[in-house]
Design a protein around this motif. Structure first.
Motif, PDB file in Angstrom:
ATOM      1  N   ASP A   1     -13.880 -60.062 -30.633  1.00 62.57           N
ATOM      2  CA  ASP A   1     -14.853 -60.239 -31.716  1.00 62.57           C
ATOM      3  C   ASP A   1     -14.458 -61.337 -32.701  1.00 62.57           C
ATOM      4  N   ARG A   2     -13.285 -61.892 -32.513  1.00 67.51           N
ATOM      5  CA  ARG A   2     -12.709 -62.812 -33.493  1.00 67.51           C
ATOM      6  C   ARG A   2     -13.639 -63.965 -33.859  1.00 67.51           C
ATOM      7  N   GLU A   3     -14.269 -64.592 -32.862  1.00 64.71           N
ATOM      8  CA  GLU A   3     -15.086 -65.776 -33.122  1.00 64.71           C
ATOM      9  C   GLU A   3     -16.345 -65.449 -33.908  1.00 64.71           C
TER      10      GLU A   3
ATOM     11  N   ARG B   1      -6.743 -53.789 -31.222  1.00 63.36           N
ATOM     12  CA  ARG B   1      -6.393 -55.207 -31.265  1.00 63.36           C
ATOM     13  C   ARG B   1      -7.143 -55.989 -30.207  1.00 63.36           C
TER      14      ARG B   1
ATOM     15  N   PHE C   1      -2.436 -62.389 -32.464  1.00 64.77           N
ATOM     16  CA  PHE C   1      -3.318 -62.924 -31.437  1.00 64.77           C
ATOM     17  C   PHE C   1      -2.673 -64.170 -30.826  1.00 64.77           C
TER      18      PHE C   1
ATOM     19  N   GLU D   1     -11.008 -65.927 -41.144  1.00 67.00           N
ATOM     20  CA  GLU D   1      -9.956 -66.165 -40.156  1.00 67.00           C
ATOM     21  C   GLU D   1      -8.999 -64.973 -40.108  1.00 67.00           C
ATOM     22  N   ILE D   2      -8.724 -64.494 -38.906  1.00 61.45           N
ATOM     23  CA  ILE D   2      -7.686 -63.488 -38.697  1.00 61.45           C
ATOM     24  C   ILE D   2      -6.796 -63.979 -37.562  1.00 61.45           C
ATOM     25  N   ASP D   3      -5.510 -63.618 -37.620  1.00 63.61           N
ATOM     26  CA  ASP D   3      -4.595 -64.064 -36.565  1.00 63.61           C
ATOM     27  C   ASP D   3      -3.866 -62.897 -35.904  1.00 63.61           C
TER      28      ASP D   3
ATOM     29  N   PRO E   1      -7.551 -55.746 -39.728  1.00 65.11           N
ATOM     30  CA  PRO E   1      -7.377 -57.162 -39.373  1.00 65.11           C
ATOM     31  C   PRO E   1      -6.239 -57.778 -40.187  1.00 65.11           C
TER      32      PRO E   1
ATOM     33  N   LEU F   1     -10.678 -56.620 -31.211  1.00 63.19           N
ATOM     34  CA  LEU F   1     -10.801 -57.595 -32.285  1.00 63.19           C
ATOM     35  C   LEU F   1     -10.592 -59.018 -31.767  1.00 63.19           C
ATOM     36  N   VAL F   2      -9.749 -59.180 -30.742  1.00 69.51           N
ATOM     37  CA  VAL F   2      -9.597 -60.498 -30.125  1.00 69.51           C
ATOM     38  C   VAL F   2     -10.944 -60.979 -29.605  1.00 69.51           C
TER      39      VAL F   2
END
Length: 703
Positions: free
Chosen positions: A291-293, A285, A330, A298-300, A132, A288-289
């Motif tokens: 799973d992001r929430e 990637r 992202f 914070e990951i970008d 990440p 992970l988009v």
């Protein structure tokens, strides 16, 4: 059997502890406590699997503090350093052990594939380590013989700020490594504020009247550069490590580096993966988009690295970038986001404004982490609650607000509590609006109350603007109410940053001069809901003095011009509040006694005239002088502008207003010239009143 096996504090600490003054081996006791606290820090902050209760941990920690202080056993890497050290005057600049370069990045998959094609051309088929891309503050941490030596921000990549004292307070960063670590180790990590901790911290800031942070990264950056480590220690920071910058022992791959870092006791992220080719990296990637929430940080984007270290060395770097890594970004969150919490902001008059604390979202190019919900009636109408996904708009491109719920993830709507979250006073509704009934005694209203009391809308106490009010509150010189202003002493003020003998004396003189204000000015200054200067004049004229107004019934209040049922009830509720009455008693005990309103008609002989005061007047208080100007139809403001007609310069004047007056070409008046102006106005007013009286007499004669 080694000492760790005999350490009673590692697994099941005893409840009965030997009193410190009876210890035979204080040094050994301190060693055991340090070892145990390091162990429990890791279990709690890194592994999320605590073995002892918080209360037990606090007992052990305090015991170590007491032993170190009693026997002079403090050491640099003790866990007790976590609570912060002495403030520093400035952060020193330190050169990095190895350059901390940036990474090329793009949100376009075509650019990522182009990076992979270049890797294929230059070094052949490769495996990638995928991690990440954390949205925090990059940091270099150096260990010598396994002991924390220093921490430096990335800065310009070659050198950065020494923030060692602050980083020591972060509990997930060990003061001492464990396992088979190299003699020398410099590692790169990312300090961040967890999302849940960020929302909780922002909620606290909103409720006490402070501006919340825009996003976790800003909160982290501001915290890590604090000059006072005790401030950093109070804020919830964490850290992931992901790279070895330099070490006395080499490691073959990035993937093995992550394993090694974890074995040294350094926290790594569990979402890293190996990818056999670029397609797998892109798929990583995309997962992970999705799973992001659900992540608590914070990951970008993701960082894709060539795994083999030898290949990385062959690829080398540019002046700015590592050539063996690429960040696949992202897309920005745009317009729609989830509500994580709702905080209640208490205004100067007690009005409660609900603020939605959001997952940061891009709205018109600005990152937004909070938005207004306006009032409880609007929350009910839109059925907004914590957890819902909402659309956020910006009113006039400035104030973010929740426009609508786009995905309902909760039941019902957010309901206001029964009591104020700050002072625990009852919350009451007035139509669509909610108010805290704590009044002048509510700490959340204190800053605004003091600032408004001193403003030109209140008693116009020069030298007491927002920044200085903050200083007084932070120093504990004003703790409970505006009455604390009259207990200030010169010796305390001169200790504050930016204050000197003259500025302290000027403020004390201003406060002394404010003790006999016109009744209308005092009523406007104390923050009665719906009572501004115009309404305050009506009330002062109707009741004459403060006691008469405080004892007035709702019916009597409604007889005053411009006072309706709602305002009459608000005034009555204000004076019925025991907290407000206590503050008013304290003000009077401090010598503040509003002057009785004069029973004469206001004139208009100074209509259109704008005056600013600086310094104290020898023959009358500032508030009295302001009342004379306003009573004659003029206006008094707190700052000089092109619309100002005169600057009245009294004793011990401030320099800024005089400088502004010179710039704007505003003439100055001495106190004597001001008195002459007032005398002329009063004489003209008397003549007008006499002429008016004569005219009425003449009309009566001929009727």
């Amino acid at each position: 059997m080694n000492e760790s096996d005999q350490n009673p504090y590692l697994r099941d600490p005893p409840e009965d502890l030997t009193p410190i003054d009876e210890l035979d081996e204080a040094e050994r006791e301190a060693r055991r406590l340090r070892e145990a606290i390091r162990h429990h820090d890791r279990r709690y902050y890194v592994e999320n699997d605590p073995e002892i209760a918080d209360r037990t941990y606090d007992t052990l920690f305090q015991r170590l503090v007491d032993i170190e202080e009693s026997f002079g056993l403090q050491i640099p890497d003790s866990p007790t350093r976590r609570v912060g050290g002495e403030p520093v005057e400035e952060l020193e600049t330190v050169e990095h052990v190895a350059p901390m370069l940036s990474i090329q990045q793009s949100g376009d998959a075509a650019d990522v594939r182009e990076f992979a094609e270049r890797m294929d051309r230059e070094i052949g088929e490769v495996t990638y380590t995928c991690e990440p891309k954390f949205d925090g503050v990059s940091i270099e941490v150096v260990y010598d013989e396994g002991v924390f030596e220093r921490a430096v921000t990335r800065g310009n990549g070659r050198e950065g700020d020494d923030v060692s004292a602050n980083v020591r307070t972060i509990r997930s960063i060990p003061q001492r490594l464990r396992g088979e670590y190299p003699d020398f180790l410099a590692v790169r990590g990312e300090i961040f504020m967890p999302r849940d901790a960020f929302q909780a911290y922002n909620r606290e800031r909103v409720e006490r009247g402070d501006e919340p942070f825009a996003n976790p990264r800003n909160a982290t950056a501001g915290t890590i550069r604090q000059l006072d480590p005790t401030v950093t220690a109070e804020r919830p920071l964490d850290c992931f490590f992901y790279d070895i910058l330099d070490a006395s022992e080499g490691i073959a791959t990035h993937w093995e580096e992550l394993d090694a870092l974890e074995s040294y006791g350094l926290q790594t992220n569990d979402r890293a993966e190996l990818a056999a080719d670029i397609d797998e990296a892109i798929a990583y990637r995309d997962r992970l988009v999705e799973d992001r929430e659900g992540l608590n940080y914070e990951i970008d984007g993701v960082v894709i690295k060539v795994d083999e270290k030898a290949a990385c060395e062959e690829l080398g770097t540019t002046s700015r970038h590592y050539r063996w890594a690429f960040a696949y970004k992202f897309p920005a969150r745009a317009g729609e986001t989830a509500i994580q919490d709702v905080a209640l902001q208490v205004g100067r008059t007690g009005r409660l404004t609900p603020v939605a604390l959001l997952d940061p979202v891009d709205v018109g190019g600005v990152t937004v982490s909070r938005a207004s919900l306006h009032n409880p009636a609007e929350i009910e109408e839109k059925e907004v609650n914590v957890g819902d996904v909402v659309r956020v708009e910006r009113a006039g491109d400035v104030i973010p607000y929740v426009d609508e719920v786009v995905e309902k993830r909760s039941s019902g709507y957010f309901e206001f509590p029964a009591t104020c979250p700050v002072c625990d006073s009852a919350i009451e509704r007035d139509g669509p609006i909610a108010f805290c009934t704590g009044g002048l005694a509510c700490p959340a209203q204190l800053r605004r109350s003091v600032e408004y009391y001193a403003s030109d809308s209140g008693l116009d106490i020069e030298g007491l603007g927002g920044e200085r009010v903050d200083q007084l509150l932070e120093a504990g010189l004003v703790e409970e109410s505006v009455a604390d202003l009259y207990r200030l002493e010169r010796a305390d003020l001169v200790e504050l940053e930016g204050w000197g003998q003259k500025s302290a004396e000027n403020l004390l003189a201003e406060l002394e001069a404010s003790k006999s204000p016109p009744l209308f000015a005092f009523l406007a200054a104390i923050g009665i809901p719906h009572v501004g200067r115009a309404t305050a004049r009506e009330l002062a004229g109707a009741f004459g003095d403060l006691d008469g107004l405080m004892d007035a019934s709702e019916d009597e209040l409604r007889e005053v011009d411009e006072i309706g049922e709602v305002v009459a009830r608000e005034i009555r509720d204000f004076f019925d509040s025991e907290g407000n009455r206590r503050v008013l008693r304290e003000l009077r005990e401090a010598g503040v006694e509003p002057e009785r309103a004069e029973d004469r008609e206001s004139g208009d002989t100074l209509s259109g005239l704008t005056v600013v005061f600086t310094g104290s007047l020898p023959d009358r208080t500032r508030s009295e002088a302001q009342g004379l100007i306003e009573g004659a139809g003029g206006s008094v403001t707190g700052s000089v502008s092109g619309n100002t007609d005169y600057l009245v310069v009294g004793e011990n004047p401030g320099s800024s207003k005089r400088e502004d007056a010179a710039d704007e070409g505003v003439p100055e008046l001495t106190p004597e010239e001001f008195e002459a102006l007032v005398d002329e106005s009063e004489e003209a007013d008397r003549q007008e009143q006499q002429e008016s009286s004569n005219q009425r007499t003449l009309e009566d004669t001929f009727q």
